[in-house]
Write a protein that holds these residues in place. Structure first.
Motif, short mmCIF file in Angstrom:
data_model
loop_
_atom_site.label_atom_id
_atom_site.label_comp_id
_atom_site.label_asym_id
_atom_site.label_seq_id
_atom_site.Cartn_x
_atom_site.Cartn_y
_atom_site.Cartn_z
N ARG A 61 0.58 -1.27 -0.20
CA ARG A 61 -0.15 0.08 0.28
C ARG A 61 0.87 1.16 -0.17
NH1 ARG A 61 -4.95 0.82 1.15
NH2 ARG A 61 -5.41 -1.62 1.94
N ALA A 82 -6.48 1.40 -7.11
CA ALA A 82 -6.08 2.81 -7.14
C ALA A 82 -7.06 3.82 -6.82
CB ALA A 82 -5.71 2.99 -8.14
N LEU A 125 -7.15 7.46 -7.66
CA LEU A 125 -7.00 9.04 -8.48
C LEU A 125 -7.45 9.93 -7.83
CD1 LEU A 125 -3.67 7.11 -9.71
CD2 LEU A 125 -4.21 7.55 -6.63
N ILE A 165 -3.87 3.32 -3.25
CA ILE A 165 -3.25 2.32 -3.81
C ILE A 165 -3.41 1.24 -3.03
CG2 ILE A 165 -1.91 1.96 -5.49
CD1 ILE A 165 -0.74 4.46 -5.74
#
Length: 679
Positions: A499, A548, A550, A504
């Motif tokens: 991690r 993920a 983001l 993520i």
């Protein structure tokens, strides 16, 4: 049969009790509406999983991932999980329901499920066949899905020989006052659903309905169609009702009910199948110092199927009904043994009775030539104990489970066309104890890195279907085998999780599983197979996942590569080293989603399934297939949003069955559009 009547009476009593408890819970909650100051938060879920569960390969899908698939079907959602596999590539609109077995870790090879599927703690698999009623499991009703791979423990562990798929229902926080949708595709097929979850005092209720209907697509290739060929038409509905209310500040009661009906036509006019069922459950969950989870349930299910000759195109077999009853429950307690330990002590039981009624037909006269009945009953009583022990950065876990199982009252009876008994066989009763164990360790080396390892054993009883019911996928006949032994699993695995940040997560697992006495459909003659125990199925491979988030972007990826082989000797020696039927070496999935504004979601999914073999002899190949799906949710005015979905956008040819060149195809390009309401 006395056993049949006793199970029927217990089932009827529990069904009535659940209905009464649902009404009582709602009235009690309504009485509390005027006293919000005393409100108690209830979860509607079971007890939390232990801290050592990450010792095993675990994947969790949240509600956004569950409810935004291109098809709106649970099997499509689960296909994003590394190692998940159905027996066939068809989904629940175009497969025979009895072929809807699910498994993990490439331990397939026949249509029975080797993974335990739970809905709010209740096993949902058909007790006679072992298939999962996928069309009844509406993703809109779910809050999350938790998949744990490897031999299972805890309640109903005998069904979890390859792992557990745990479905948790949603509540007011996820659903709100009302969520509804209506969609149509380019063939005029429709999908309509509505779900409500209002708060009632300190508790809540959830009610949901779904109705799918369509003329279907052509599963038969164009060059193989005949006047009797038919589209894969379908019509299904399901309804769920759930009530959750507190009894004290630490104890809540949950009452649930589910009913469904599913009708399909496959390949030829008149080749109709149906699957229906009703189930109800009561559950008490305590979250005080002495935590507990007590559950009771009852299930009634039925299946029917008509087989059409592929040469004369007339009815050759009418599997008129397969009524099945099951009752069961569990009781688990977690005593307060200190902050470092989570100790689970429990017992569970499952009683099943089912039989088939079928009639073969003459394609010349159109009259039945015989009348057959076959079936029996099973029971499984389990005791289990498991402890998770936290030692600084290490979490250790160990558990043991003992099962007392029985297979009783097995019979096969056939009358000829004149009503004379031509065969009447009573199979011997069997019973035994079986002990399994598992253990593992998680090392949280740092905030970024965790290492884990585990070992386990497991067991699966042959289903009543495998023991007593022959079947035909014309022209191949597969015989039952009342002498089948239970399957037994031994497995090892090790994994790493990285991690780099809170956004993520990367995971990699290597595993080695061996399923001894695996039940397979073994070819014994031309167009004739029999269910037999082979020495083992050995599956070794890797599973990788990546998540993920983001900013506005989210990525979910999974990959499973498995070297799965049959170990066989004696009369089955020709199978040694071959890959089990329907098992690919490689399966991968990747989803990229973008949410540019609140309420928006745009997503695309690419999936690849490697080549598979149709049969145990590896003579017929199902080529690899890669598909592209898409999903779009675009807010309109007020609570309304536009939903656009695309399945198999590249129109990939997906071969789902290949018997000496006679083929069935999977879903072609399908485009959906509709409206979603969210209050």
């Amino acid at each position: 049969m006395k056993t049949y009547r006793s199970i029927r009476d217990i089932a009827a009593s529990l069904l009535a009790l659940c209905i009464g408890m649902t009404t009582t819970s709602a009235h009690a909650a309504e009485a509390d509406v005027e006293t919000p100051a005393n409100a108690i938060v209830v979860t509607g879920a079971g007890l939390e999983s232990g801290p050592a569960e990450p010792a095993y390969d675990v994947t969790v899908l949240d509600r956004a991932e569950v409810t935004t698939s291109a098809s709106g079907r649970i099997e499509d959602v689960l296909s994003s999980v590394a190692g998940f596999q159905q027996f066939r590539r068809s989904d629940s609109r175009s497969a025979n329901p009895s072929a809807q077995g699910v498994t993990l870790r490439a331990l397939g090879g026949n249509a029975s499920s080797r993974a335990l599927v739970l809905l709010d703690g209740v096993p949902v698999g058909n007790p006679f066949f072992g298939y999962i009623p996928l069309s009844a499991l509406n993703p809109e009703r779910l809050a999350s899905i938790r998949v744990v791979r490897g031999g299972g423990m805890g309640a109903f562990g005998t069904g979890a020989v390859s792992g557990t798929i745990d479905l948790t229902s949603a509540g007011p926080d996820e659903i709100g006052t009302l969520q509804a949708s209506a969609l149509v595709d380019q063939r005029g097929e429709t999908q309509v659903s509505a779900t409500t979850a209002p708060r009632l005092g300190d508790g809540f209720m959830m009610a949901s309905v779904q109705w799918d209907r369509g003329k279907g697509f052509w599963t038969t290739p164009r060059d193989q169609r005949v006047p009797a060929s038919a589209r894969a038409g379908y019509e299904s509905w399901s309804a769920a009702l759930r009530a959750v209310a507190p009894l004290t500040d630490t104890v809540e009661i949950q009452a649930s009910g589910l009913a469904y009906d599913d009708n399909r036509t496959l390949r030829f006019e008149g080749a109709d199948s149906s699957s229906s069922g009703q189930q109800a459950s009561l559950r008490l969950v305590g979250r005080g110092d002495w935590q507990f989870d007590v559950l009771g349930y009852a299930q009634a299910q039925n299946f029917s199927n008509v087989v059409i000759s592929s040469s004369r195109f007339k009815k050759v077999l009418d599997q008129a009904k397969t009524p099945t009853l099951a009752v069961g429950g569990k009781a688990e307690i977690r005593p307060p043994v200190g902050d470092a330990h989570v100790l689970r002590l429990g017992a569970d039981v499952r009683l099943t009775e089912g039989h088939l009624v079928e009639m073969p037909y003459s394609t010349v006269s159109g009259l039945p030539t015989a009348f057959r009945r076959a079936g029996g009953d099973q029971s499984d009583f389990g005791l289990y104990a498991e402890d998770d022990w936290t030692l600084g950065a290490f979490v250790l876990t160990a558990g043991v489970r003992a099962d007392r199982w029985t297979i009783r009252n097995g019979f096969y009876r056939e009358l000829d066309a004149t009503g004379t008994v031509s065969e009447n066989t009573a199979f011997p009763d069997r019973s035994d104890w079986n002990v399994n164990a598992r253990g593992g360790v998680v090392w949280h080396a740092s905030d970024m890195l965790s290492l884990r390892a585990a070992a386990y054993t497991g067991m699966r009883l042959p289903t009543l279907n495998e023991l007593y019911r022959p079947f035909v996928v014309f022209p191949v006949v597969t015989q039952a085998n009342a002498a089948l032994k239970p399957e037994r699993l031994r497995g090892y695995e090790a994994g790493i999780e990285v991690r780099p940040s809170d956004a993520i997560l990367l995971s990699l697992t290597a595993f080695d599983n061996r399923l001894k006495d695996a039940i397979a459909n073994v070819t014994v003659d031309t167009n004739l197979r029999q269910r037999q125990n082979v020495d083992a199925i050995r599956a070794r491979g890797i599973e990788a996942t990546a998540n993920a988030s983001l900013g506005q972007w989210n990525f979910i990826g999974s990959l499973a590569w498995t070297d799965s082989k049959v170990e066989a000797s004696g009369s089955q020696a020709a199978l040694d080293g071959m890959r089990p039927p329907q098992v690919p070496k490689l399966a991968a999935s990747a989803t990229l989603a973008w949410a540019p504004r609140p309420g928006w979601r745009l997503a695309g999914t690419v999936r690849h399934v490697g080549a598979q073999f149709e049969d145990d002899q590896q003579t017929d190949v199902l080529p690899a297939a890669t598909t592209l799906d898409a999903y779009a949710l675009v807010p309109l005015a007020g609570p309304f949003a536009l939903v656009l979905r695309g399945e198999n956008l590249t129109d990939e040819t997906i071969i789902t069955r290949n018997q000496a060149g006679s083929m069935d195809l999977g879903l072609p390009r399908t485009l959906w559009a509709g409206i979603k309401l969210d209050l």
